[in-house]
Design a protein around this motif. Structure first.
Motif, PDB file in Angstrom:
ATOM      1  N   PRO B  35      61.827   8.423  84.075  1.00  0.00           N
ATOM      2  CA  PRO B  35      61.817   7.547  82.886  1.00  0.00           C
ATOM      3  C   PRO B  35      61.940   6.060  83.264  1.00  0.00           C
ATOM      4  O   PRO B  35      61.324   5.212  82.622  1.00  0.00           O
ATOM      5  N   ALA B  36      62.671   5.764  84.318  1.00  0.00           N
ATOM      6  CA  ALA B  36      62.829   4.365  84.737  1.00  0.00           C
ATOM      7  C   ALA B  36      61.492   3.791  85.198  1.00  0.00           C
ATOM      8  O   ALA B  36      61.143   2.654  84.867  1.00  0.00           O
ATOM      9  N   ALA B  38      58.543   4.884  84.233  1.00  0.00           N
ATOM     10  CA  ALA B  38      57.680   4.794  83.055  1.00  0.00           C
ATOM     11  C   ALA B  38      57.963   3.500  82.292  1.00  0.00           C
ATOM     12  O   ALA B  38      57.057   2.739  81.960  1.00  0.00           O
ATOM     13  N   THR B  39      59.231   3.232  82.049  1.00  0.00           N
ATOM     14  CA  THR B  39      59.624   2.011  81.325  1.00  0.00           C
ATOM     15  C   THR B  39      59.160   0.780  82.086  1.00  0.00           C
ATOM     16  O   THR B  39      58.595  -0.155  81.520  1.00  0.00           O
ATOM     17  N   LYS B  40      59.415   0.782  83.376  1.00  0.00           N
ATOM     18  CA  LYS B  40      59.067  -0.369  84.217  1.00  0.00           C
ATOM     19  C   LYS B  40      57.559  -0.628  84.207  1.00  0.00           C
ATOM     20  O   LYS B  40      57.121  -1.781  84.176  1.00  0.00           O
ATOM     21  N   VAL B  42      55.390  -0.078  81.895  1.00  0.00           N
ATOM     22  CA  VAL B  42      54.976  -0.750  80.655  1.00  0.00           C
ATOM     23  C   VAL B  42      55.450  -2.203  80.681  1.00  0.00           C
ATOM     24  O   VAL B  42      54.696  -3.127  80.370  1.00  0.00           O
ATOM     25  N   GLU B  43      56.693  -2.374  81.092  1.00  0.00           N
ATOM     26  CA  GLU B  43      57.294  -3.710  81.178  1.00  0.00           C
ATOM     27  C   GLU B  43      56.445  -4.638  82.039  1.00  0.00           C
ATOM     28  O   GLU B  43      56.258  -5.807  81.724  1.00  0.00           O
ATOM     29  N   GLU B  49      50.991   1.910  77.540  1.00  0.00           N
ATOM     30  CA  GLU B  49      52.076   2.744  77.020  1.00  0.00           C
ATOM     31  C   GLU B  49      52.266   3.941  77.933  1.00  0.00           C
ATOM     32  O   GLU B  49      51.398   4.242  78.765  1.00  0.00           O
ATOM     33  N   THR B  50      53.394   4.613  77.787  1.00  0.00           N
ATOM     34  CA  THR B  50      53.571   5.881  78.505  1.00  0.00           C
ATOM     35  C   THR B  50      53.917   6.945  77.473  1.00  0.00           C
ATOM     36  O   THR B  50      54.473   6.646  76.419  1.00  0.00           O
TER      37      THR B  50
END
Lengths: 294, 294
Positions: B35-36, B38-40, B42-43, B49-50
């Motif tokens: 998840p980290a 995935a977030t990164k 997009v950031e 998006e993921t």
């Protein structure tokens, strides 16, 4: 100061360039047993002239040797016999035990400084020389207590001008450490190159499939056998020890590989990842170096 | 084209950046089980998006997998089950025999392209991604005859946009070659790092004595165990063979070293020097790459 550089290859050439640039060397004389190197060194302006060993040292204030380690002993003894009373002789070879032992008790030992400025590239010869090779790198001086204060002061000025940080070390300890952090890397690269060349008879395939990782790992396999064979011989005991440990680690890895023990392979690699911290330090030094060079 | 990247680490991230830049990917969806990451991703704008695997592939035209090789098989099978009729699935893993075998006879085999774009750095994760990683490098496609002409065309566009040159190879031949020119370099670097760390308990000494040569040779020891342990396992047979040959060369070298047979050491190193020609080719490619990047 009148400076003589014996051996005007990569190391001697880089030293000459920066000693001239700084103004420390007012006159630069080169000596090289390879006539093509001697001619090239003058042509490139690394030194003002080249001449025989005898002539080059008669009037020199500083004599720096940058020659294969198997030639150092006889050259240093000859040099010490003929130098001016306050001249200083600095050796820059990559092994230090044998030369320190060889001149133990020499009447002019005080005029000699046993150094190892740790720097280099995989290239060799006067054409490979450039300004700034030594900037921000480490120089080792061995047996400083056997050099006179005056000789040490001159050597310190030389290495300061080159931009180096000097540390002191026992010659045996020096040889042991460099076996691991320098000589072993060279052997591993030479034999990695050999292994891949052996299997890939058609070199086109290596070229196609090899990436920057392979290039980086095997880069030192380009190094000069003339320079490295004598270093390996002089440091055979410690290098052999380092090699055996390396081979043992490789064999262990291969054992877990054949067992498909991914957990253990993972553990070994995670442990080796600790090298990241060390490498970041080296890269940091290199970046500073590049900034200084700009 | 709607593009889904499964695994938004270094490789997936670099692909996403350049597919977007070229306009080939009009929408970019990422999937990552971390998840980290995935977030990164997009950031950092690597993907728009993921989402879950199921959602991400339902509407995608191109699906690219850039995940550890031990996860590829189950992911590819799942992906092929759910894709649109004309969608193309491209795998980028570093071993090719197992995945090719695993989907042999799959009803949608034609929509799949087994590729290996040869590029990477010793860093990992979405933060390590940058534009231009693949420029001027080589891509391998295996079993091209089992992919449809349409799927191959899409894959060719992708790798062209990345700036790569594609060659074709049998998966077994591929795995054997990369064992020597890529996997062996990684193992040699990991264990060189390990050996030196082992002996130099006080890491300060390595830092002081290690030069750029050591840094270059051991650089790959920073690589990710999560990525490499599965690659080594999948290519265990060929890698083991390469390792045995490497160990044999090292042992021979150590034998001549202990015999102080400088002539033989010299001969081995001179032979290994032939790698210079190969490396000059790789460096030439890298320079072109930098010029293109500028």
């Amino acid at each position: 100061m009148k400076t003589t550089v014996i051996g005007v290859g990569l190391i001697g050439g880089c030293i000459a360039i920066d000693l001239r640039k700084s103004g420390l060397a007012t006159k630069l004389v080169g000596v090289d047993q390879n006539p093509a190197h001697a001619t090239k060194a003058v042509e490139l302006g690394l030194v003002d002239e080249t001449t025989t060993l005898e002539e080059a040292i008669a009037d020199a204030d500083i004599i720096i040797t940058a020659i294969p380690v198997n030639a150092i002993r006889s050259v240093i003894i000859k040099v010490l016999e003929r130098i001016k009373p306050r001249a200083v002789v600095i050796d820059t070879g990559s092994t230090k035990s044998q030369i320190c032992k060889a001149i133990e008790g020499n009447a002019k030992r005080k005029q000699f400084v046993a150094a190892h400025p740790i720097a280099g590239t995989e290239n060799s010869g006067p054409e490979a020389a450039f300004s700034g090779l030594f900037t921000q790198k480490t120089n080792i001086i061995c047996e400083q207590e056997k050099s006179s204060a005056e000789a040490l002061e001159v050597a310190n000025r030389v290495f300061e001008v080159l931009g180096m940080r000097t540390i002191f070390m026992d010659p045996v300890e020096h040889d042991k450490h460099v076996a691991y952090v320098s000589h072993l890397s060279h052997v591993s690269a030479f034999l990695l190159g050999q292994t891949v060349l052996d299997i890939e008879k058609d070199e086109k395939n290596i070229f196609n499939l090899a990436g920057s990782g392979f290039a980086s790992t095997v880069r030192l396999a380009k190094s000069s056998p003339e320079m490295w064979a004598p270093i390996f011989e002089q440091n055979a005991e410690y290098l052999s020890q380092a090699l055996l440990e390396y081979i043992m680690h490789l064999q262990k890895f291969q054992y877990y590989l054949m067992k498909r023990d991914v957990k253990e392979l993972h553990r070994i690699m995670t442990d080796a990842n600790r090298i990241r911290k060390v490498l970041e330090g080296i890269e940091h030094k290199q970046q500073q170096n590049q900034l200084v060079a700009k």
